[in-house]
Enzyme design. Structure first.
Site, PDB file in Angstrom:
ATOM      1  NE  ARG A   1       5.143  -0.173   5.761  1.00 17.42           N
ATOM      2  CZ  ARG A   1       5.821   0.632   4.947  1.00 17.42           C
ATOM      3  NH1 ARG A   1       6.507   0.122   3.967  1.00 17.42           N
ATOM      4  NH2 ARG A   1       5.777   1.927   5.095  1.00 17.42           N
TER       5      ARG A   1
ATOM      6  NE  ARG B   1       9.127   4.823  -3.199  1.00 14.97           N
ATOM      7  CZ  ARG B   1       8.347   4.108  -2.396  1.00 14.97           C
ATOM      8  NH1 ARG B   1       8.437   2.789  -2.380  1.00 14.97           N
ATOM      9  NH2 ARG B   1       7.489   4.702  -1.590  1.00 14.97           N
TER      10      ARG B   1
ATOM     11  CG  ASP C   1      12.974   5.007   7.498  1.00 21.04           C
ATOM     12  OD1 ASP C   1      12.246   6.007   7.452  1.00 21.04           O
ATOM     13  OD2 ASP C   1      12.539   3.847   7.418  1.00 21.04           O
TER      14      ASP C   1
ATOM     15  CB  CYS D   1       5.857  -2.540   0.392  1.00 21.13           C
ATOM     16  SG  CYS D   1       6.617  -2.224   1.975  1.00 21.13           S
TER      17      CYS D   1
ATOM     18  CE  LYS E   1      10.799   8.763   1.330  1.00 22.48           C
ATOM     19  NZ  LYS E   1       9.642   7.938   1.737  1.00 22.48           N
ATOM     20  CG  ASN E   2       9.219   9.736   5.068  1.00 23.97           C
ATOM     21  OD1 ASN E   2       8.848   9.588   3.902  1.00 23.97           O
ATOM     22  ND2 ASN E   2       9.914   8.825   5.709  1.00 23.97           N
TER      23      ASN E   2
END
Ligand code: EPZ
Length: 422
Positions: free
Chosen positions: A121, A398, A305, A116, A22-23
């Site tokens: 952030r 997500r 993460d 968030c 994803k990233n």
């Protein structure tokens, strides 16, 4: 909103395949804005964040077709370089359209992403870097308004390593006039992958994946056809799940070379982690787990993460584990939910002490952010008493492609409950 229902207590066995990262996909989708040709991305996972980014590219005027694992970004007729709050607030990484739009069109208006669940952030490093390349930046009513007829190469020293900050600046510099040097860069594999794509497009990028990156800008860039690397955080999540539930699991396409910090901590805790062909094999029989301490850090340190997932494993270990979260200011939201399942965890600021050994029992729990959701699913796998239902799994969707299906493939009793209010 969907939920995932889990009946725990079963060891995992079998084989699953890791999806594209994803990233890596998110910045590379933004990089398509640097050229008006048709780009093709392969090995793209079916995730909400991919859909969100595709919707933003369409809003900007590009023709986007999402058919995972393929995404095609066609030419746009009239790209308007404005990213609205309604889209940016759904996903902070949307701020990565700023660099490409400014570099390509000489102006950009992008909503400030806002904070968030896991922290404020800020994007000050992104803006400082673009100013160094000659942009005038002003903030107006929640929007970043950036202008510069033609960016020019410069030296940018980040105050701290920022992943999307590094990526935003790489993309801007790829169309700047002359040479840019970025110092104190993020070294994540996804940054290195973006460097490969920018080189395919005609920029000359060297050092991506290290803390100093040089970029020779081009006057114009070509579209690209690129297969995305696999997702190290998805792979790490399943490695921890297998360690927690126990059993013997093969994880195909897992980039073990990018997970050394996680593998080292798993081995220290008493889990067998090794290569088997192009798979990673994770094994844990009935032997007790040892408590180990972790401190999150920028790559190649222990990834933030992976912190929530590893915390669940430490709930099962003998002894007390100290977990220090150094990247984000509020990334312990999973703790109250784990405590409701019987975990003994004390939080003091950025440090959590996990007193392992207490059995976890099933409960209905609420997901709050992407990786916290994954930790609650892992907790459900190991809860020996009762069923767990994780609500609001849109957070999970997500960043994890069909998690309940992949776990079921490994023998877990997991099922998605559609449309569950909660
Ligand atoms: C990226 O977020 C990842 N997202 C995050 O993954 C990941 O947790 C994070 O890097 C850290 O590894 C993507 O790549 C799309 P940062 P990013 O800028 O770039 C501070 C997930 O779960 N900072 O590296 O937003 C910031 O507050 C997500 O997949 C500034 O102060 O993170 C944080 O404390 C969650 N000013 C630290 O730097 C800035 O201008 C690192 O943030 C930018 C960042």
């Amino acid at each position: 909103m969907d939920s995932i229902r889990i009946r725990g207590g079963k060891p995992l066995s079998g084989k699953i395949r890791i999806s594209g990262a994803k990233n890596a996909a998110l910045p590379i989708l933004c990089a398509t804005l640097l050229s008006d040709g048709e780009s093709l991305l392969r090995n793209v996972p079916a995730l909400r964040d991919i859909d969100t980014t595709s919707a933003l590219l369409r809003f900007l005027g590009r023709d986007v077709e999402v058919a995972p694992p393929l995404v095609r970004v066609g030419a746009g007729d009239n790209v308007r370089p404005e990213a609205p709050y309604e889209l940016v607030k759904q996903m902070r990484a949307s701020v990565m359209v700023l660099g490409p739009l400014l570099a390509r069109f000489g102006r950009a208006k992008v909503s400030l992403p806002g904070g968030c669940q896991i922290g404020t952030r800020p994007v000050d490093q992104h803006l400082k870097g673009l100013e160094a390349l000659g942009a005038t930046i002003r903030l107006s009513r929640g929007y970043i308004v950036a202008e510069c007829k033609r960016l020019r190469g410069a030296e940018v020293v980040f105050d701290l390593p920022t992943v999307t900050g590094t990526e935003n600046l790489m993309m801007a510099a790829a169309l700047a006039k002359g040479r840019t040097t970025l110092v104190n860069c993020a070294r994540e594999p996804e940054v290195e992958e973006l460097g490969r794509v920018l080189n395919k497009m005609g920029a000359r990028v060297s050092g991506a994946g290290t803390d100093v990156i040089h970029i020779e800008g081009a006057d114009e860039l070509e579209p690209f056809d690129h297969a995305i690397i696999s997702d190290r955080i998805e792979a790490g999540t399943y490695m921890v799940a297998a360690a927690a539930a126990g059993g013997d699991v093969l994880i195909e396409n897992a980039p073990l070379e990018d997970l050394e910090a996680v593998a080292a901590k798993l081995r220290q805790a008493g889990v067998e982690v090794g290569r088997e062909g192009d798979c990673v094999r994770v094994r844990r029989d009935g032997r007790p787990l040892r408590a180990v301490d972790i401190t999150t850090a920028p790559h190649p340190g222990f990834p933030t993460d992976m912190q929530a997932q590893f915390m669940v494993l430490m709930c099962l270990a003998q002894g007390t584990s100290r977990i220090v979260e150094t990247i984000f200011e509020n990334r312990f939201m999973h703790v109250p939910e784990l405590s409701r399942m019987g975990a003994h965890i004390d939080v003091d600021g950025h440090t959590a002490h996990v007193h392992g050994g207490a059995p976890l029992s099933g409960a209905t729990v609420m997901a709050t952010d992407l990786r916290a959701s994954a930790s609650l699913v892992i907790a459900g796998l190991v809860a020996t008493e009762g069923e767990t239902e994780v609500l609001r799994v849109y957070h999970l969707d997500r960043g994890y492609e069909f998690m309940e299906r992949k776990l079921a493939q490994l023998g877990a009793d997991t099922v998605r409950v559609e449309g569950r209010a909660g």
